[in-house]
Write an enzyme that holds these catalytic residues in place. Structure first.
Site, short mmCIF file in Angstrom:
data_model
loop_
_atom_site.label_atom_id
_atom_site.label_comp_id
_atom_site.label_asym_id
_atom_site.label_seq_id
_atom_site.Cartn_x
_atom_site.Cartn_y
_atom_site.Cartn_z
N LYS A 209 0.84 -1.20 0.00
CA LYS A 209 0.00 0.00 0.00
C LYS A 209 0.88 1.25 0.00
CE LYS A 209 -3.55 2.16 2.87
NZ LYS A 209 -4.48 2.00 3.99
N GLU A 215 10.40 -4.95 4.37
CA GLU A 215 10.41 -6.39 4.01
C GLU A 215 10.09 -6.54 2.52
OE1 GLU A 215 8.89 -5.11 6.62
OE2 GLU A 215 9.01 -6.44 8.36
N GLY A 270 -5.04 -2.07 4.98
CA GLY A 270 -4.27 -3.22 4.48
C GLY A 270 -4.98 -4.54 4.72
N ARG A 271 -5.46 -4.75 5.94
CA ARG A 271 -6.08 -6.03 6.27
C ARG A 271 -7.49 -6.16 5.70
NH1 ARG A 271 -5.05 -2.68 10.24
NH2 ARG A 271 -6.64 -1.88 11.64
N GLU A 356 -5.38 -7.01 14.72
CA GLU A 356 -4.81 -5.71 14.37
C GLU A 356 -5.90 -4.63 14.45
OE1 GLU A 356 -1.16 -5.59 11.63
OE2 GLU A 356 -2.76 -4.77 10.41
N HIS A 387 -6.73 -33.60 17.04
CA HIS A 387 -5.66 -34.49 17.48
C HIS A 387 -4.50 -33.69 18.08
CE1 HIS A 387 -7.42 -38.09 15.65
NE2 HIS A 387 -8.00 -37.17 14.89
N LYS A 507 8.18 -0.94 12.70
CA LYS A 507 8.83 -0.59 11.42
C LYS A 507 9.93 0.44 11.67
CE LYS A 507 4.87 -1.36 8.24
NZ LYS A 507 4.02 -0.84 7.17
C1 G6Q Z 1 -2.73 -3.89 7.72
C2 G6Q Z 1 -1.50 -3.36 8.25
C3 G6Q Z 1 -0.25 -4.07 7.83
C4 G6Q Z 1 0.19 -3.76 6.41
C5 G6Q Z 1 1.62 -4.22 6.21
C6 G6Q Z 1 2.12 -3.98 4.82
O1 G6Q Z 1 -3.82 -3.44 7.94
O2 G6Q Z 1 -1.43 -2.01 8.01
O3 G6Q Z 1 -0.36 -5.45 7.98
O4 G6Q Z 1 -0.68 -4.36 5.49
O5 G6Q Z 1 2.45 -3.59 7.15
O6 G6Q Z 1 2.04 -2.63 4.49
P1 G6Q Z 1 2.19 -2.15 2.99
O7 G6Q Z 1 1.07 -2.74 2.20
O8 G6Q Z 1 2.17 -0.67 3.05
O9 G6Q Z 1 3.52 -2.68 2.51
#
Ligand code: G6Q
Length: 544
Positions: A209, A215, A270-271, A356, A387, A507
């Site tokens: 996003k 990462e 994001g989520r 989150e 199990h 981060k």
């Molecule tokens: C989701 C969070 C988090 C995010 C990641 C990746 O709601 O904000 O999980 O999706 O940190 O972020 P980017 O999409 O900006 O790389």
């Protein structure tokens, strides 16, 4: 807030507290014995999902009081505010409009006076054109070879959703394509994902996003190096990398042509984003038509959430039952137990969605809350969990409410597998609810010293969600149902379910420590004594 400052001061909350004292000792054995129609009475069906919530420690009065609680927290108005594009994510001053991602073209949603629905459909059309080209072989790699492998690079919300949904809908995927998901900055993730792939046949979809997540950018850079090492031409990037982001400037800076970028917007969390362009890898796998069916499922659940009376509203009922256990019985966690192998990543996905969103300790006014908020979400597919950890749910000391999710039809009918799977599904909720008394154990002629060990208290609450079969449309309904369940709970707890400052902190801190780990000169460390010593130890041994 209209009455009292804290949730727990409100009359509707106090009424539930009083009620809880009266019903806390009730046993499901007695509840079912007293009402032969309890199973029907406490179940609702909507959009092909049958929710049986009769195996809960509730009476009709409990539901009435929980519904009053929802009303006293203006749940209806909050739902309307979200759908109307109001800036309900107050700490980031943004609307929360994942519902716009599945709104039909004929309907409009305004953000700052602009109808956002047409641009959602423009991006969907661009995604569909890309997905179709990859699936048909028209999109060729730099050397002219057909694309056979798609690697999604992203993390958190830019990984868990498409990965969970790809696994969930694999039955509908084009098996000529390999799909892989790389998220961890641990180089092992990328190395293992690419080790048997031919770069000339591989396209990377870089999903971020912000396009600043370390990462994802590190993995994308290494993927580019891997690709260019084989293809020996920078022009190859255009054929082997596409991006999904809200940040065109950073995408261009990274070296991906923005013509190969699929956009989404800051009003998509994001989520909550896998039904946006973040799901393009999924669309490549299952095709645009199936993807659109999934969006229709999401939209149907949105409409249900928005319009169904609360007493028949799936997300509202699930959300309120969660509040009942978390805030009154003191349950710490909630298990998600899908009886479908394709849903094997569902609990991991819901873990992020829920934890989150509702892992917050201050309310919308910035006051510390004096009540529990989001539960710990966890789980594994049945029957594997049976199990492993179900023992603790049956006979441990903790109360763990569970959602059991199952389907009447298997996508892979094979002998008696499905009947046996579902026999376990029904047996577990029955055993959890009713247990086995000492008298029943004794009647089996068990050695008296073993009776306490073989007695099951029962009275463990479960929701059963039963649908016909897992399809793209059904997956959309299930995910939207959980998204809205989280919203209901966030509304009751009066927290912002749509920010994630806890993620941001990590981060920022990691960036600072990276330079300390790799600097040539001994850095002067100003952490605590534990962190300083750990960094020094790592520096000493990192390249021995
Ligand atoms: C989701 C969070 C988090 C995010 C990641 C990746 O709601 O904000 O999980 O999706 O940190 O972020 P980017 O999409 O900006 O790389």
């Amino acid at each position: 807030m209209s009455d009292g400052n804290q949730l727990t001061d409100r009359p509707s909350w106090k009424a539930l507290e009083g009620h809880f004292e009266k019903v806390r000792q009730l046993n499901m054995r007695d509840l079912f014995a007293a009402d032969p129609r309890r199973g029907e009475r406490f179940s609702v069906e909507a959009l092909g999902i049958y929710l049986d919530f009769s195996k809960n420690r509730i009476t009709e009065e409990t539901i009435r009081l929980l519904l009053d609680l929802a009303k006293s927290f203006n749940l209806r108005e909050r739902i309307d505010a979200m759908f109307a594009g109001k800036k309900i994510n107050i700490t980031e001053n943004r609307p929360v409009l994942h519902v716009a991602l599945r709104t039909p073209e004929s309907q409009g949603i305004l953000v700052d006076g602009e109808n956002v629905v047409p641009k959602v459909h423009q991006v969907l059309d661009r995604m569909a054109a890309f997905a179709t080209k990859v699936r048909s072989g028209e999109w060729k790699g730099h050397t002219g070879k057909r694309i056979r492998h798609v690697v999604n690079i992203g993390i958190g919300g830019s990984d868990l959703g498409p990965m969970m949904a790809y696994e969930a809908l694999k039955h509908y995927a084009d098996r000529a394509l390999t799909l892989r998901f790389v998220s961890n900055i641990d180089g092992t993730d990328l190395a293992e994902a690419t080790r048997d792939l031919d770069p000339a046949e591989t396209v990377f979809i870089v999903c971020s996003k912000t396009f600043t997540t370390i990462e994802t950018l590190t993995n994308a850079q290494s993927a580019r190096a891997w690709c260019l090492k084989a293809l020996q031409d920078k022009q190859a990037v255009a054929k082997h990398f596409v991006a999904v982001s809200t940040n065109a400037d950073e995408v261009a800076r990274f070296g991906i042509d923005t013509a190969n970028m699929f956009e989404f917007w800051d009003w998509v969390g994001g989520r909550y984003s896998y039904d946006s362009a973040i799901g393009v890898s999924l669309m490549v796998a299952i095709g645009p038509d199936r993807f659109r069916e999934m969006l229709e499922g999401f939209h149907a659940m949105d409409q249900h959430f928005r319009t169904a009376p609360f007493e028949k509203n799936l997300p509202v009922l699930l959300g309120l039952l969660g509040v009942w256990y978390g805030n009154f019985f003191g349950a710490e966690s909630h298990a998600i137990l899908p009886y479908d192998q394709y849903l094997w990543r569902l609990s991991a996905y819901l873990q992020q969605l829920d934890m989150e969103s509702n892992g917050k300790r201050v309310d919308l006014e910035g006051q510390s809350v004096d009540y529990q908020t989001g539960p710990i979400i966890w789980g594994q597919p049945g029957t594997n969990g049976q199990h492993a950890f179900y023992q603790l749910i049956h006979q441990g000391t903790r109360l763990i409410p569970c959602d059991f999710i199952g389907f009447c039809q298997s996508l892979n009918p094979m002998g008696q597998h499905h009947d046996q799977l579902m026999a376990n599904f029904f047996a577990q909720t029955e055993a959890l609810a009713f247990g086995k008394t000492a008298a029943e154990v004794e009647a089996e002629g068990v050695n008296p010293t073993l009776i306490p060990h073989r007695t099951f208290e029962g009275n463990h609450p479960t929701n059963t969600l039963l649908a016909m079969k897992l399809s793209p449309e059904m997956l959309g309904k299930i995910i939207a149902m959980y998204e809205h369940k989280v919203f209901v709970q966030g509304t009751i707890w009066n927290i912002n379910s749509f920010d994630q400052w806890g993620v941001e902190l990590g981060k920022v801190m990691a960036k600072r420590i990276t330079s300390e780990l790799v600097s040539e000169a001994e850095p002067s460390l100003h952490h605590d004594s534990s962190t300083n010593a750990l960094i020094q130890r790592y520096r000493r041994f990192r390249s021995v």
